[in-house]
Write a protein that holds these residues in place. Sequence first.
Motif, PDB file in Angstrom:
ATOM      1  N   ALA A 150      30.883  68.215  74.849  1.00 11.71           N
ATOM      2  CA  ALA A 150      29.521  68.740  74.933  1.00 11.71           C
ATOM      3  C   ALA A 150      28.928  68.931  73.536  1.00 11.71           C
ATOM      4  O   ALA A 150      27.766  68.591  73.282  1.00 11.71           O
ATOM      5  CB  ALA A 150      29.508  70.059  75.701  1.00 11.71           C
ATOM      6  N   ALA A 151      29.738  69.468  72.614  1.00 12.70           N
ATOM      7  CA  ALA A 151      29.249  69.689  71.254  1.00 12.70           C
ATOM      8  C   ALA A 151      28.948  68.372  70.559  1.00 12.70           C
ATOM      9  O   ALA A 151      27.906  68.216  69.897  1.00 12.70           O
ATOM     10  CB  ALA A 151      30.278  70.486  70.463  1.00 12.70           C
ATOM     11  N   LEU A 152      29.819  67.380  70.722  1.00 13.51           N
ATOM     12  CA  LEU A 152      29.595  66.103  70.050  1.00 13.51           C
ATOM     13  C   LEU A 152      28.474  65.302  70.703  1.00 13.51           C
ATOM     14  O   LEU A 152      27.755  64.568  70.027  1.00 13.51           O
ATOM     15  CB  LEU A 152      30.889  65.291  70.014  1.00 13.51           C
ATOM     16  CG  LEU A 152      31.813  65.665  68.845  1.00 13.51           C
ATOM     17  CD1 LEU A 152      33.199  65.069  69.028  1.00 13.51           C
ATOM     18  CD2 LEU A 152      31.213  65.210  67.522  1.00 13.51           C
ATOM     19  N   ARG A 153      28.289  65.443  72.004  1.00 11.11           N
ATOM     20  CA  ARG A 153      27.151  64.761  72.646  1.00 11.11           C
ATOM     21  C   ARG A 153      25.827  65.310  72.120  1.00 11.11           C
ATOM     22  O   ARG A 153      24.876  64.554  71.878  1.00 11.11           O
ATOM     23  CB  ARG A 153      27.231  64.899  74.165  1.00 11.11           C
ATOM     24  CG  ARG A 153      28.276  63.990  74.805  1.00 11.11           C
ATOM     25  CD  ARG A 153      28.075  63.847  76.300  1.00 11.11           C
ATOM     26  NE  ARG A 153      29.104  62.997  76.887  1.00 11.11           N
ATOM     27  CZ  ARG A 153      29.079  61.663  76.875  1.00 11.11           C
ATOM     28  NH1 ARG A 153      28.069  61.025  76.304  1.00 11.11           N
ATOM     29  NH2 ARG A 153      30.054  60.975  77.443  1.00 11.11           N
ATOM     30  N   GLU A 154      25.764  66.623  71.932  1.00 13.45           N
ATOM     31  CA  GLU A 154      24.547  67.209  71.362  1.00 13.45           C
ATOM     32  C   GLU A 154      24.369  66.759  69.913  1.00 13.45           C
ATOM     33  O   GLU A 154      23.246  66.460  69.488  1.00 13.45           O
ATOM     34  CB  GLU A 154      24.609  68.735  71.444  1.00 13.45           C
ATOM     35  CG  GLU A 154      23.482  69.461  70.722  1.00 13.45           C
ATOM     36  CD  GLU A 154      22.093  69.075  71.191  1.00 13.45           C
ATOM     37  OE1 GLU A 154      21.132  69.297  70.409  1.00 13.45           O
ATOM     38  OE2 GLU A 154      21.937  68.558  72.318  1.00 13.45           O
ATOM     39  N   ALA A 155      25.470  66.706  69.167  1.00 17.27           N
ATOM     40  CA  ALA A 155      25.381  66.228  67.787  1.00 17.27           C
ATOM     41  C   ALA A 155      24.881  64.792  67.740  1.00 17.27           C
ATOM     42  O   ALA A 155      23.992  64.448  66.933  1.00 17.27           O
ATOM     43  CB  ALA A 155      26.753  66.327  67.113  1.00 17.27           C
ATOM     44  N   MET A 156      25.403  63.947  68.618  1.00 21.08           N
ATOM     45  CA  MET A 156      24.980  62.544  68.627  1.00 21.08           C
ATOM     46  C   MET A 156      23.553  62.398  69.157  1.00 21.08           C
ATOM     47  O   MET A 156      22.838  61.459  68.784  1.00 21.08           O
ATOM     48  CB  MET A 156      25.956  61.706  69.451  1.00 21.08           C
ATOM     49  CG  MET A 156      27.291  61.475  68.755  1.00 21.08           C
ATOM     50  SD  MET A 156      27.111  60.675  67.128  1.00 21.08           S
ATOM     51  CE  MET A 156      26.353  59.110  67.609  1.00 21.08           C
ATOM     52  N   ARG A 157      23.112  63.312  70.017  1.00 17.08           N
ATOM     53  CA  ARG A 157      21.697  63.285  70.428  1.00 17.08           C
ATOM     54  C   ARG A 157      20.802  63.489  69.209  1.00 17.08           C
ATOM     55  O   ARG A 157      19.781  62.798  69.046  1.00 17.08           O
ATOM     56  CB  ARG A 157      21.440  64.367  71.473  1.00 17.08           C
ATOM     57  CG  ARG A 157      20.009  64.347  72.035  1.00 17.08           C
ATOM     58  CD  ARG A 157      19.672  65.611  72.779  1.00 17.08           C
ATOM     59  NE  ARG A 157      19.610  66.774  71.895  1.00 17.08           N
ATOM     60  CZ  ARG A 157      18.588  67.039  71.082  1.00 17.08           C
ATOM     61  NH1 ARG A 157      17.547  66.219  71.017  1.00 17.08           N
ATOM     62  NH2 ARG A 157      18.614  68.116  70.315  1.00 17.08           N
ATOM     63  N   ARG A 158      21.193  64.402  68.343  1.00 15.61           N
ATOM     64  CA  ARG A 158      20.423  64.661  67.129  1.00 15.61           C
ATOM     65  C   ARG A 158      20.479  63.473  66.176  1.00 15.61           C
ATOM     66  O   ARG A 158      19.492  63.134  65.517  1.00 15.61           O
ATOM     67  CB  ARG A 158      20.944  65.936  66.456  1.00 15.61           C
ATOM     68  CG  ARG A 158      20.787  67.169  67.331  1.00 15.61           C
ATOM     69  CD  ARG A 158      21.295  68.429  66.660  1.00 15.61           C
ATOM     70  NE  ARG A 158      21.147  69.583  67.556  1.00 15.61           N
ATOM     71  CZ  ARG A 158      20.986  70.833  67.160  1.00 15.61           C
ATOM     72  NH1 ARG A 158      20.965  71.118  65.854  1.00 15.61           N
ATOM     73  NH2 ARG A 158      20.852  71.806  68.038  1.00 15.61           N
ATOM     74  N   VAL A 159      21.642  62.846  66.104  1.00 12.84           N
ATOM     75  CA  VAL A 159      21.782  61.657  65.257  1.00 12.84           C
ATOM     76  C   VAL A 159      20.872  60.543  65.764  1.00 12.84           C
ATOM     77  O   VAL A 159      20.146  59.899  64.989  1.00 12.84           O
ATOM     78  CB  VAL A 159      23.253  61.194  65.232  1.00 12.84           C
ATOM     79  CG1 VAL A 159      23.374  59.809  64.605  1.00 12.84           C
ATOM     80  CG2 VAL A 159      24.113  62.204  64.471  1.00 12.84           C
ATOM     81  N   ARG A 160      20.890  60.298  67.070  1.00 14.15           N
ATOM     82  CA  ARG A 160      20.082  59.211  67.624  1.00 14.15           C
ATOM     83  C   ARG A 160      18.595  59.508  67.489  1.00 14.15           C
ATOM     84  O   ARG A 160      17.793  58.586  67.292  1.00 14.15           O
ATOM     85  CB  ARG A 160      20.459  58.980  69.091  1.00 14.15           C
ATOM     86  CG  ARG A 160      21.865  58.404  69.256  1.00 14.15           C
ATOM     87  CD  ARG A 160      22.133  57.972  70.693  1.00 14.15           C
ATOM     88  NE  ARG A 160      23.500  57.454  70.813  1.00 14.15           N
ATOM     89  CZ  ARG A 160      24.553  58.168  71.190  1.00 14.15           C
ATOM     90  NH1 ARG A 160      24.380  59.457  71.516  1.00 14.15           N
ATOM     91  NH2 ARG A 160      25.755  57.633  71.263  1.00 14.15           N
ATOM     92  N   ALA A 161      18.226  60.774  67.589  1.00 15.50           N
ATOM     93  CA  ALA A 161      16.810  61.136  67.396  1.00 15.50           C
ATOM     94  C   ALA A 161      16.372  60.806  65.981  1.00 15.50           C
ATOM     95  O   ALA A 161      15.250  60.318  65.748  1.00 15.50           O
ATOM     96  CB  ALA A 161      16.609  62.620  67.691  1.00 15.50           C
TER      97      ALA A 161
END
Length: 395
Positions: A150-161
């Motif tokens: 969950a933490a890394l999915r949120e981190a990668m959401r920010r990266v992709r944004a």
Amino acid sequence: MRILHTSDWHLGRSFHREGLLGHQGAFVDHLLEVVEQEAVDVVVVSGDVYDRALPHVDAVALADEAFARLAASRARVVVSSGNHDSARRLGFGSRLMDAAGVFVRTDASSVGTPVLLGDRHGDVAIHAIPYLDPSALLEPWSLGHRSHEAALREAMRRVRADLAARPATTRSVVLAHAFVAGATPSESERDISVGGVSRVATTVFDGVDYTALGHLHGRHVLSEGLRYSGSPLAYSFSEADQVKGSWLVELGATGLVSTTWIDAPVPRRLARLSGTLHDLLADPSLTHHEHDWVQVTLTDPRRPARAMEQLRRRFPHTLVLQFPTPAADPQAPPRPAAGAGDHAIALDFVRHVRGTGASAAESALLQEAVDACCHDPDQDVLVTAAAAPAPGGAG
């Protein structure tokens, strides 16, 4: 752009009480040689620079030397923190180090803000994701549930944004410190499971040109652009068969072009030997292990006396001596009942660990030891004093 992917230096770590700082310094020397020989543009370190949150001063000195030498080289450096690092301590002075081309990222608030570097093809956005504690980020990041994924999915959401807002020609590199599904751990990594779950799906990192993973100490290729470099040195005997080193990654105009493995120097090999003491001491085929760090499993039916002393005469760097769990001896007497005396318990322990009972001489020695432990001179003094007549009393 040519990127050298390394991780899990664990500066300050020892190996079964053997200091490794000199070997770690030799790896730093090797790293600088590779930077020059392979025309490396960027060195990325995916977490666990140190072995502990409060590293020894000698480990800090080596890290300082490594980063200063890299800053003076042709390469720039991007570093993220791992679960062994103290994010605050590793990240101290990061804004000053940015000016020297050493970009240290340890704060979760920096996730989504890349180190932006360029080559003749344009920009490369390097997103260094520090180790993320799901418990600490559960509320601030509104994760929904407490897990590493969950933490890394949120981190990668920010990266992709961030990447979505950049030109389509921007290439992407991510540093992440995690246990990604499909890789195999060794015995030297610290457990980071939360609620019994530690693995993260490979799909979390989809869409990135190259993901430089850290945390596991063996090299792994999970996909062409998703790799662990592993640690530069072996930190447990479970890593005896691992090849240590770094990945040399080349990005072209449209993304990943190639990956090449660069072997690290091996200061001392590891060996795991098994057999009877006699066979291990006499076998000529084991000569090439005489200078290795050695773990020995003795299979003698009865534990030999002074086994470690004898092994070190041939293998002076024997660090671990172990025995397989002995099979039950059908001739052994029954185990002592509850309330049995200390001597009986000691005899049972000998029988348990070695598979056979103590000899008469050993039994006598154990009885002597039990008697010595039970004898309390201070108690004798108290008893004698209590029994003595009071002054002036009847004799």
